[in-house]
Design a protein around this motif. Structure first.
Motif, mmCIF file in Angstrom:
data_model
loop_
_atom_site.group_PDB
_atom_site.id
_atom_site.type_symbol
_atom_site.label_atom_id
_atom_site.label_comp_id
_atom_site.label_asym_id
_atom_site.label_seq_id
_atom_site.Cartn_x
_atom_site.Cartn_y
_atom_site.Cartn_z
ATOM 1 N N GLU A 4 -2.673 -26.320 19.531
ATOM 2 C CA GLU A 4 -2.410 -25.694 20.633
ATOM 3 C C GLU A 4 -2.899 -24.273 20.094
ATOM 4 O OE1 GLU A 4 1.436 -25.407 22.222
ATOM 5 O OE2 GLU A 4 1.480 -27.714 22.580
ATOM 6 N N GLY A 5 -4.337 -23.811 20.640
ATOM 7 C CA GLY A 5 -4.766 -22.618 20.421
ATOM 8 C C GLY A 5 -4.032 -21.365 21.199
ATOM 9 N N GLU A 6 -3.582 -20.473 20.854
ATOM 10 C CA GLU A 6 -2.680 -19.532 21.282
ATOM 11 C C GLU A 6 -2.994 -17.820 20.892
ATOM 12 O OE1 GLU A 6 1.321 -20.271 21.466
ATOM 13 O OE2 GLU A 6 1.156 -22.607 21.877
ATOM 14 N N ILE A 7 -2.614 -17.029 21.646
ATOM 15 C CA ILE A 7 -2.811 -15.590 21.461
ATOM 16 C C ILE A 7 -1.210 -15.346 20.785
ATOM 17 C CG2 ILE A 7 -2.837 -13.268 22.028
ATOM 18 C CD1 ILE A 7 -4.406 -14.491 24.577
ATOM 19 N N ALA A 8 -1.280 -14.784 19.501
ATOM 20 C CA ALA A 8 -0.074 -14.367 18.964
ATOM 21 C C ALA A 8 0.126 -12.932 18.975
ATOM 22 C CB ALA A 8 -0.035 -14.935 17.597
ATOM 23 N N LEU A 9 1.203 -12.351 19.157
ATOM 24 C CA LEU A 9 1.574 -11.035 19.342
ATOM 25 C C LEU A 9 2.335 -10.580 18.150
ATOM 26 C CD1 LEU A 9 2.638 -10.331 23.110
ATOM 27 C CD2 LEU A 9 0.441 -10.659 22.004
ATOM 28 N N VAL A 11 -13.250 -26.722 23.054
ATOM 29 C CA VAL A 11 -12.280 -27.723 23.905
ATOM 30 C C VAL A 11 -11.284 -26.556 24.658
ATOM 31 C CG1 VAL A 11 -12.366 -29.769 22.177
ATOM 32 C CG2 VAL A 11 -10.556 -28.078 21.589
ATOM 33 N N GLN A 12 -10.949 -25.414 24.275
ATOM 34 C CA GLN A 12 -10.222 -24.680 25.086
ATOM 35 C C GLN A 12 -11.135 -23.338 25.136
ATOM 36 O OE1 GLN A 12 -6.407 -25.266 22.585
ATOM 37 N NE2 GLN A 12 -5.606 -24.956 24.676
ATOM 38 N N ASP A 13 -10.916 -22.705 26.395
ATOM 39 C CA ASP A 13 -11.242 -21.355 26.771
ATOM 40 C C ASP A 13 -10.738 -20.824 27.928
ATOM 41 O OD1 ASP A 13 -12.896 -19.263 26.917
ATOM 42 O OD2 ASP A 13 -15.048 -20.369 26.779
ATOM 43 N N ASP A 14 -10.147 -19.953 27.710
ATOM 44 C CA ASP A 14 -9.143 -19.189 28.827
ATOM 45 C C ASP A 14 -8.944 -17.902 28.298
ATOM 46 O OD1 ASP A 14 -7.735 -18.704 31.147
ATOM 47 O OD2 ASP A 14 -6.924 -20.908 30.822
ATOM 48 N N PRO A 54 -3.322 -22.902 26.940
ATOM 49 C CA PRO A 54 -4.198 -23.096 28.126
ATOM 50 C C PRO A 54 -4.484 -24.569 28.017
ATOM 51 C CG PRO A 54 -5.842 -21.988 26.784
ATOM 52 C CD PRO A 54 -4.486 -22.129 26.022
ATOM 53 N N ALA A 55 -5.050 -25.077 29.138
ATOM 54 C CA ALA A 55 -5.421 -26.514 29.330
ATOM 55 C C ALA A 55 -6.490 -26.857 28.089
ATOM 56 C CB ALA A 55 -6.038 -26.845 30.402
ATOM 57 N N GLY A 56 -6.482 -28.102 27.659
ATOM 58 C CA GLY A 56 -7.401 -28.526 26.658
ATOM 59 C C GLY A 56 -6.914 -28.734 25.363
ATOM 60 N N SER A 57 -5.555 -28.429 25.268
ATOM 61 C CA SER A 57 -4.815 -29.004 23.832
ATOM 62 C C SER A 57 -5.129 -30.442 23.818
ATOM 63 C CB SER A 57 -3.157 -28.182 24.236
ATOM 64 O OG SER A 57 -2.646 -29.082 23.233
ATOM 65 N N SER A 58 -5.186 -31.002 22.869
ATOM 66 C CA SER A 58 -5.311 -32.482 22.550
ATOM 67 C C SER A 58 -4.838 -32.689 21.104
ATOM 68 C CB SER A 58 -6.686 -32.992 22.836
ATOM 69 O OG SER A 58 -6.860 -34.283 23.070
ATOM 70 N N VAL A 59 -5.208 -33.971 20.658
ATOM 71 C CA VAL A 59 -4.712 -34.347 19.549
ATOM 72 C C VAL A 59 -5.751 -34.526 18.465
ATOM 73 C CG1 VAL A 59 -3.876 -36.750 18.428
ATOM 74 C CG2 VAL A 59 -3.147 -36.244 20.664
ATOM 75 N N GLY A 116 -3.474 -34.642 26.681
ATOM 76 C CA GLY A 116 -3.662 -33.757 27.986
ATOM 77 C C GLY A 116 -3.780 -34.538 29.055
ATOM 78 N N SER A 117 -3.877 -35.874 29.283
ATOM 79 C CA SER A 117 -4.368 -36.790 30.416
ATOM 80 C C SER A 117 -4.201 -38.186 30.162
ATOM 81 C CB SER A 117 -5.363 -36.625 31.255
ATOM 82 O OG SER A 117 -6.643 -36.935 30.391
ATOM 83 N N ARG A 118 -3.840 -38.925 30.865
ATOM 84 C CA ARG A 118 -3.949 -40.414 30.711
ATOM 85 C C ARG A 118 -5.363 -40.902 30.352
ATOM 86 N NH1 ARG A 118 0.657 -43.198 31.915
ATOM 87 N NH2 ARG A 118 -0.776 -44.963 32.084
#
Length: 527
Positions: A69-74, A152-155, A188-193, A246-248
């Motif tokens: 899960e790509g994230e912004i860290a504070l 795979v993730q861009d938000d 955001p969306a796009g997290s996966s395995v 992320g989806s079936r």
């Protein structure tokens, strides 16, 4: 080794005292999950989970769903306690990239705490560089993730449900945020395995401005298995697979309508297990699956006989009362119901709770999506039949998933259509009202009360024209063998009564009749 010399914290000013992570925070992720939170919710991660860029993360032996899960860290720079929203951002010293890894195989065991599923060593890579929070607009930060070089993730933070400053202000209402504390702000969306050998990279930047650089993590295969004597073992089901991927479709599972999954684009790594199942393996939470031989014996045994054997073993409160089969009875009675319990709990309707739990991909939908072949969905509705707890669409879904049946101590909408699906359904009655009139779908796979009986996931459920009974799985074989033996005995007695013998001494059998019966069983007496 001092914190300053510890390579895990090389990108940070110090070892974090606290790492606080948010659950759903991006609109794209919430839409993907089918549920949008009204307020932010959080969990803690240990500082021992921090890792530097260039590190590795182990996927533990016996697991399959390690998700990135790509994230912004504070990074907090000044103590914050009850700070207003207008001043919250001034308490943030820096921004950087984070990867909030999670092991979905342990998520059910954690019951929402994420202690084991997200607290492992190396599960919180941070860095590689800090961005001065004063140099960026908190609403204009971008987060991107690459899996093996593919984006795979861009938000951006503009797509967040809860602004970054709000998270700081909200958390400061509850405890002091101290210098060095880290807030993981969601993905955001796009997290996966990710699988062993995969390389995951995350970057946070202000487009055209400062950047964290790429945070690089390589997945490796762990070799040490979990010890079943010490705690919960990993377990997954199709729901966890769908949420991790992320989806079936991405998980290689059939669509909700039962059709084959859509083709997956190259590089997404559809798992080899997709679409397969092991009928002997447990589902999430350790629910057992009945073997063919035991199932056949249970199908042959009447509920009345099973009830008698349970009573002999001291179990009198195992009947799901006030439920009847929706299917018309034939000469053989109601359709036989046999399976292991998959549980769903409704709580009394409260408007604010229905607003937060009733819509989207709620517990009711999750239960019907997660039910496996041979399982019975057992619903706690508190005996309140003043609205439907399911309708024909969900009955069709359960049938398509191979469910053995449904039991609810509430009502059923579209009762005739539900009955026509061909799935044994036992209910308190029919009612045309929708769920929200009386109920809020609350939780799945937990101990519930249905029709006055306690039901645990994995309990054996058997129903016929006489009603529905709950059998602890540990004694199911013993109980059904005794019930079938009693059925043979009762059938022999009934034949003797039909021949004209008096009931006295025969039912129950005295010593003389018992000897004749045993001889008949041995083939030495035709009665």
């Amino acid at each position: 080794m001092t914190d300053a010399a510890d390579p895990r914290f090389a990108a940070l000013p110090s070892r974090p005292g606290k790492i606080i992570a948010i659950h759903l925070s991006y609109a794209s992720r919430a839409d993907q999950r089918g549920r949008r939170p009204q307020h932010p919710s959080y969990f803690f991660k240990p500082s021992s989970s921090v890792a530097a860029s260039g590190s590795t993360i182990e996927r533990p032996a016996g697991t399959e769903l390690l998700a990135f899960e790509g994230e912004i860290a504070l990074v907090i720079g000044a103590p914050a306690r009850r700070v207003p929203l207008t001043r919250a951002w001034s308490h943030v010293a820096a921004v950087t990239a984070a990867n909030d890894f999670g092991l979905y195989d342990l998520r059910a065991s954690d019951k929402g705490s994420n202690v084991r599923s997200k607290g492992g060593d190396g599960y919180t890579p941070l860095g590689p560089a800090l961005i001065d929070a004063r140099q960026v607009d908190p609403s204009g930060l971008r987060v991107r993730t690459w899996l093996n070089g593919e984006l795979v993730q861009d938000d951006s933070s503009a797509g967040m449900i809860f602004p970054l400053a709000q998270l700081v202000a909200d958390l400061s209402q509850h405890f002091t945020l101290e210098p060095g504390d880290v807030i993981l702000t969601g993905t955001p969306a796009g997290s996966s395995v990710a699988a062993p050998g995969d390389v995951v990279e995350v970057e946070v930047d202000a487009p055209g401005g400062p950047t964290s650089g790429r945070l690089v993590t390589t997945v490796v295969q762990g070799g040490a298995p979990f010890d079943p004597e010490l705690g919960s073992l990993p377990a997954v089901d199709d729901l966890q697979r769908a949420e991790a991927w992320g989806s079936r479709e991405a998980a290689g599972l059939p669509r909700d309508d039962g059709s084959a999954p859509a083709p997956v684009s190259p590089g997404t790594g559809v798992p080899a297990h997709a679409g397969s199942s092991d009928v002997d393996s447990p589902v999430s939470g350790g629910t057992p699956v009945l073997g063919d031989e035991l199932r056949a014996k249970l199908e042959a045994a009447p509920v009345a006989g099973l009830s008698a054997q349970l009573r002999k073993r001291g179990l009198n409160n195992v009947h799901i009362d006030a439920v009847k089969s929706l299917q018309p009875s034939s000469s053989d009675g109601a359709p036989k119901l046999v399976g292991t319990a998959r549980t769903l709990r409704f709580v009394p309707n409260r408007e604010d709770l229905f607003a937060s739990h009733g819509g989207g991909y709620n517990a009711q939908k999750r239960a019907f999506d997660a039910v496996r072949e041979g399982e019975v969905i057992v619903i706690e509705a508190r005996g309140e039949a003043g609205s439907g707890t399911l309708g024909d669409v969900l009955a069709i879904r359960a049938h398509a998933r191979g469910a053995a049946g449904i039991v609810t101590d509430g009502g059923v909408r579209d009762a005739a259509a539900v009955a026509a699906v061909g799935l044994p359904v036992f209910a308190a009655g029919a009612h045309p009202a929708v769920l929200g009139r009386r109920h809020v779908p609350w939780d799945i796979d937990l101990t519930i009360a249905c029709g006055g009986a306690t039901v645990q996931p994995g309990d054996v459920i058997v129903g016929d024209a006489d009603g529905v009974v709950v059998i602890p799985v540990a004694i199911a074989e013993e109980v059904v063998d005794a019930a079938l033996a009693q059925e043979d005995e009762d059938a022999w007695i009934a034949a003797r009564v039909a021949e004209g013998h008096p009931v006295d001494g025969l039912f129950p059998m005295n010593a003389e009749w018992r000897a004749r019966y045993e001889a008949a069983q041995a083939g030495d007496d035709r009665g």
